[in-house]
Every structure is written in C-alpha cells, then in structure tokens.
Motif scaffolding. Structure first.
Motif, PDB file in Angstrom:
ATOM      1  N   UNK A   2     -55.157  11.929  77.246  1.00  0.00           N
ATOM      2  CA  UNK A   2     -54.456  11.249  78.320  1.00  0.00           C
ATOM      3  C   UNK A   2     -54.360   9.737  77.215  1.00  0.00           C
ATOM      4  N   UNK A   3     -52.809   9.610  76.747  1.00  0.00           N
ATOM      5  CA  UNK A   3     -52.658   9.223  75.693  1.00  0.00           C
ATOM      6  C   UNK A   3     -51.832   8.576  74.144  1.00  0.00           C
ATOM      7  N   UNK A   4     -51.460   8.351  73.530  1.00  0.00           N
ATOM      8  CA  UNK A   4     -51.094   8.423  72.563  1.00  0.00           C
ATOM      9  C   UNK A   4     -51.878   8.590  71.323  1.00  0.00           C
ATOM     10  N   UNK A   5     -51.363   8.968  70.559  1.00  0.00           N
ATOM     11  CA  UNK A   5     -52.260   8.806  69.215  1.00  0.00           C
ATOM     12  C   UNK A   5     -52.587   8.065  68.919  1.00  0.00           C
ATOM     13  N   UNK A   6     -54.250   7.467  67.999  1.00  0.00           N
ATOM     14  CA  UNK A   6     -54.146   6.367  68.072  1.00  0.00           C
ATOM     15  C   UNK A   6     -54.441   5.849  66.546  1.00  0.00           C
ATOM     16  N   UNK A 484     -51.491   2.635  76.984  1.00  0.00           N
ATOM     17  CA  UNK A 484     -50.105   3.294  77.123  1.00  0.00           C
ATOM     18  C   UNK A 484     -49.962   3.678  78.207  1.00  0.00           C
ATOM     19  N   UNK A 485     -48.497   2.941  78.727  1.00  0.00           N
ATOM     20  CA  UNK A 485     -47.914   3.717  79.728  1.00  0.00           C
ATOM     21  C   UNK A 485     -46.431   3.720  79.677  1.00  0.00           C
ATOM     22  N   UNK A 486     -45.981   4.905  80.334  1.00  0.00           N
ATOM     23  CA  UNK A 486     -44.673   4.806  80.076  1.00  0.00           C
ATOM     24  C   UNK A 486     -43.645   4.511  80.842  1.00  0.00           C
TER      25      UNK A 486
END
Length: 634
Positions: A2-6, A484-486
């Motif tokens: 859930x969510x982008x790479x950090x 992070x939300x799109x």
C-alpha cells in the motif's frame, strides 16, 4: 503493498554544471533515434517509395515547362523567318549578313522558318505538367500522412519504454536524483523528440531525394552548369558544421538547465506551505530567477547561432545561382543550350539550393531533438535492478530472519552492520532508536528496495533474493509516515490495496480503520475526489485512508512506519485497537518514536548506528535500565 516505495538514507547525486554540458555522441544518438523506426519498416518503405515517385514527378515538371518555353520561343522566331527555307539556310543567311550571334542562337533551336507558335502543342505540354504536379502533390501528401503515423507510433513506443524502464530501476536511482529533473526527461524531453522528429524527418527525406533527383536532371541538361552548382555545396557544409559545433553544446545546456528549473519548481510547489511558513519565498524566487536566466541564455545562444545557418547557406546558394545565370546566358547566346533548357536549369538550381537551405534552417530543431534524445537514451541505459528469480515465495508462516546482514548506501559508510534478528510467525516486532539508526533501512531491505551487501534475509526459510520481487511484495502491506494518495475518489484510494475489490470490502476496511467516521461528513461520501497530494483533506484523514488500504490488502506481513504519527490522541487509541486486530496472525514490524504505541509488541529492538543494542519486551527492557529505559525518560 500500500503506497509507493519510500527512501531511507538515499543520497543526492552531484550533477554536472549544465553550462559545461556537451553532447557525447551526437551522431550515435541520431542514428539510435532513427533505428527506433525499424519496427515500422514496411510503412517506412512505403513512405520512401511514395517520396521517390512524388519527387521524381515533381522534378520532371521544370523540364516539361522548359519544353513549352522552347515551343513558344521557336514559334516566335519561326514567324520572323521567311517560309520555304530550311533552318540551315536561315543560319547561313544570318552568317552571310554578319549576324553571327543570331546565327549561333538559331542553330541551337528546333525552329521551322515561317511557322508560328503551335498553341495546341503548348497546351498539351502545360496540361501534362499540371497533371504531373497534381499527382506529385497527392503522393507527397499521402507520404506525409503515413510518415506522421510512423512518427506517432515510434514516440508512443518510446514513451512505453520509458515507463517500463521506470519500474525496472532500483530505488537507489531515484534516491540520487531530483524528481523534477527526472520528470523533465520523461515528459519534456520525449515531447521535444516528438516535435523535432515530426518537423525534421519528413524534410530530411524529401530534401535528400530532391537533391539527388534534381542533380540527375541538371547533369542531363549541362554537366558544366551542374558542376558550378555543386561546387558551392562543400562551402555550405563547412559553414553549417562550424556554426553547429557552437550551437550543439548550447542545446545540450538548454535541456539540462530546463531539467534543473523543473526540479526547482517541482520541489518549491510540492512544499509551498513550508516555503511560505519559513519565509523562503524570496530565496526560492531568487533561485528560480537564476535557473530561468540559465535557460534563457542557453536557449538564446542555441537559437541565435543555429539561426545563422539558414542565411549563410542561402547566401552561398545565391552565389551559385548568379554564376549559373551568367554562364547559362552565354551558352544560350552561343547556341550550346536552348532557352527552355536554361530556364529549366535555373528552376533546378532553386530546387537544389532550397532543400539545402531547409535542412540548414531546421538544423537547430534537429540538434535540439537529438540533445533530448541523448538525455532519454541515457535514462534508458541506466543499470536496472538485478533480474528476478521466476519463483514465488513458498510457505505461508511469515517467519522472518535476518542473518548477519550488512548494508551501506555509499561504499565505506555502513548503515547496517552484522545485524541478526528473528521474527516468529504472527509476532509483532517493534523497532526503535534515534534518527539515522537504520530503522527504515531495515524495512527497505526486507522489501528488497535494496539488496543486502552481506548476509541473508529469509522469509519462511527462503532467501528473499531467490524469489521474485512481485511475489515478495504482494505478501507485505505497508503504512508509511509519509502518506501517499493519488488523484481519485476516496474509495479508489482505499481499493488501491486490493485491485478488483468490491464496494462492500472497501466499506468494511474503511470502518475497521475508522475512515467511515469522517467520510459521511464529506459532500460525496466515498466518491469524494481527493487531489493527487491529498491537499483537500487533513493529514490525519490521509493517514486513516492509507491504514484502510492496508486493512483491505490483508497481507501476510505488515510494516507500520510511524503509522499513527499524524492522528490525534483519541483516533490513535481507536487505531491501536484496529491495528491489534489487523496484526492478528500476521508478522508485523512497527517503526515508532512514540513508545506508547509499542508497549504490547512481542519484541522490541533498540537500534543504534546500524546495530541492535537491546532486545526484549517492554517490561524486560525497562527492567534492564539501558538504552530503551533512557529513551522513556526523555
């Protein structure tokens, strides 16, 4: 997931001064760009065929018009001569009366004494020329339409390759570069390639074929005049090359500076609230003016110098035009060539010089496109992640083991050193420690955002390097401190955790994460659209949505990186209860600074400088009165 790479511990790369930028391989980049047309080889062959036929018909036109001029000229002269004699007799009579110039002129014509203009023949000739020009125009139009399709398909494939490349690059690549500069390469540079290719490739093809066809026609009329025309070409090429060397460097600098400017704009507006809060508006504007000035100077210089090419080549071409007019006029007067032929030849000189001038004029566009292509190809040539093993993770227990793991982002600067730990299936492992201790790096290694330098990480007894990244990451859910939300609805953002999830599943996850409590206060409920940065909802609400995303994914392993850092105390207590349910029967890793959120963890690891200095339960660590105890006293 859930969510982008950090990122954890990434470095900023030192970039080359764009004012010193140079094209490393202009010719190689141009040829590589042309080779991308190979998948469209059959349409390309059709384009070449249409161009050859169309240009051939168009080039024949002046010769036919020259014949019409000869018919008119012969008719005018013939009417002035007495009927009943031959041309030879008329020539002899002119010489006998001392009119040698007229005799030479008459000897080079097909005049019939006493016969006037054959308007029927002239009409047929003009209609033939008109028909050829119409057919040539239709063929060139069809060629242009087909070429446009080829270019669009090629650029579409290039964009697809760039998009695929992004997903194959290691996280270290993104850690070492500014986001805006990368976006400039994959958007501005690709768009510039499309514009440049669309504008230049058609003209290049047409110009080359036109020059060859016109040269053949000129040689058939007069090799001497053709030599006079061609002798200026090397001079034009030398002037073009001399100017291009200067402007080429400036085009590279232009697009490099554009990338720097975009990076600054992206960073400034992404953190606009921070910029305003800390009074950095003036500094940000000053930096913008500096970068903008660099773009201006590079762009101005590139356009100025490349703009000199067209007038220079036009001037040189006019020199040959004058020479042909003088020598050709003399040849007509001496009967070596007809008036119609010299008329056609002068048209051919214009047709010969025009493509050279056009190519020179668009050279700045070509250089700009190749400069962008070089930047895009550099991106496509970046080293990719190590190839994946084509096997999935075996077992469903969720046992995680770090065996003597060492890792460094930069050689010689270790972040993790000889670290070992075991997380039993279903257990909750909390990781605490000061900033820079390596907590997030530990999670990055587990996710295989980076591979370890030494040691192994085992999942259910299997080295994670021996299984596919997709298989590994599909079993791990993450809730990050940086939410992070799109750009989409709240429901779509929650469903991101499980593609294809039904509405009931999304609502159930939202209720478990207490998203349902505030969604009903919004005008459109779950269909409320959020901006791509979630700016129209609070930080705590964004955090809840990402937690609901993890609920929906139902992963085998769970990673919580300061997952409750943006919520109020009451909501935090509710989420703690929800997290307890979510962690049930799952191996969980919690990175936390608030020690109150990890009291019920099965095991707490205290990290300092990449090493585990203490491990145990909350009560055990307090009893030892060591590093963990010291943290609780702060």
């Amino acid at each position: 997931m859930t969510g982008p790479a950090f990122r954890g511990g990434g470095m900023r790369a030192m970039s080359q001064d764009p004012r010193q930028a140079r094209s490393r391989d202009f010719t190689g980049s141009a040829l590589r760009l042309i080779r991308r047309l190979i998948p469209q080889r059959w349409p390309t062959a059709a384009v070449i065929a249409l161009s050859i036929v169309g240009i051939a018909l168009g080039v024949i036109g002046p010769r036919i018009l020259g014949h019409a001029t000869d018919l008119l000229f012969n008719g005018v002269i013939g009417r002035q001569l007495p009927a009943g004699i031959t041309k030879d007799q008329a020539v002899a009579a002119a010489r006998a009366r001392g009119d040698t110039t007229f005799a030479d002129l008459l000897s080079g014509t097909d005049v019939v004494p006493g016969r006037g203009v054959d308007f029927t023949a002239v009409g047929r000739t003009l209609l033939l020329a008109l028909a050829l020009y119409v057919v040539a125009a239709l063929l060139i139009w069809a060629q242009a339409r087909l070429l446009n399709v080829i270019v669009q398909r090629t650029i579409t494939a290039l964009r697809a390759d760039v998009e695929d490349k992004i997903h194959r690059l290691p996280l270290s690549y993104f850690d070492s570069r500014q986001r805006g500069e990368l976006l400039s390469r994959v958007t501005n540079d690709v768009d510039n390639i499309q514009t440049s290719v669309s504008m230049t490739i058609s003209q290049l093809l047409t110009s080359v074929l036109t020059v060859l066809a016109v040269l053949a026609m000129m040689l058939s009329i007069s090799p001497l005049l053709a030599l006079i025309t061609v002798v200026t070409v090397p001079l034009s090429l030398w002037v073009t090359r001399a100017i291009a060397r200067r402007s080429q460097r400036m085009f590279i600098a232009q697009w490099t500076n554009t990338g720097r400017l975009n990076a600054h704009i992206e960073e400034t507006y992404s953190g606009f609230t921070v910029v305003k809060t800390f009074g950095h508006r003036a500094a940000a504007q000053e930096k913008f003016r500096e970068f903008n000035a660099d773009v201006y100077h590079a762009s101005f210089g590139a356009q100025f110098f490349s703009g000199l090419v067209s007038p220079a080549t036009t001037f040189i071409g006019n020199l040959s035009y004058v020479a042909v007019a003088v020598v050709g006029g003399y040849q007509v007067a001496t009967g070596q060539i007809t008036l119609g032929s010299i008329q056609a030849f002068i048209q051919y000189v214009r047709q010969f010089n025009q493509p050279l001038t056009q190519v020179a004029g668009m050279y700045n566009t070509l250089q700009s496109g190749v400069a962008s292509a070089e930047r895009v190809f550099d991106f496509l040539d970046e080293p990719e992640e190590a190839p994946d093993a084509p096997i999935a993770v075996a077992g469903n227990g969720g046992r995680v083991e770090f065996q003597n793991v060492s890792f460094s982002y930069r050689p010689g600067t270790p972040v993790i050193e000889d670290l070992s730990l075991i997380a039993e299936p279903g257990s909750t492992v909390a990781i605490v420690g000061p900033t820079g201790a390596g907590k997030t790096t530990l999670v990055n290694l587990l996710m295989r955002f980076y591979d370890v330098d030494a040691g192994r990480i085992l999942l259910d007894g299997t080295d994670i390097r021996d299984v596919s990244r997709e298989s590994l990451r599909s079993r791990i859910g993450m809730v990050l401190q940086d939410t992070w939300l799109f750009g989409g609805t709240i429901a779509e953002n929650i469903a991101y955790g499980k593609p294809g999830a039904g509405e009931d599943e999304v609502v159930e996850a939202a209720r478990a994460a207490y998203v349902d409590r505030f969604v009903h206060t919004l005008p459109n409920g779950y269909q409320t659209r959020v901006s791509d940065d979630g700016g129209n909802i609070s930080a705590g609400e964004k955090q809840l949505i990402t937690i609901a995303r993890a609920f929906l994914a139902r992963p085998q392993l769970l990673i919580l990186d300061e997952a409750t850092s943006s919520v109020d105390t009451r909501t935090e207590l509710l989420i703690q209860h929800a997290m307890t349910k979510l962690r049930r029967d799952r191996t969980s890793f919690i990175i936390a600074h608030r020690l109150s959120t990890i009291r019920d963890a099965d095991s707490i690891l205290v990290m300092e400088a990449g090493r585990i200095v203490e491990t145990g339960s909350h009560a055990e660590l307090l009893a030892r009165r060591g590093a963990y105890y010291a943290m609780t006293q702060v």
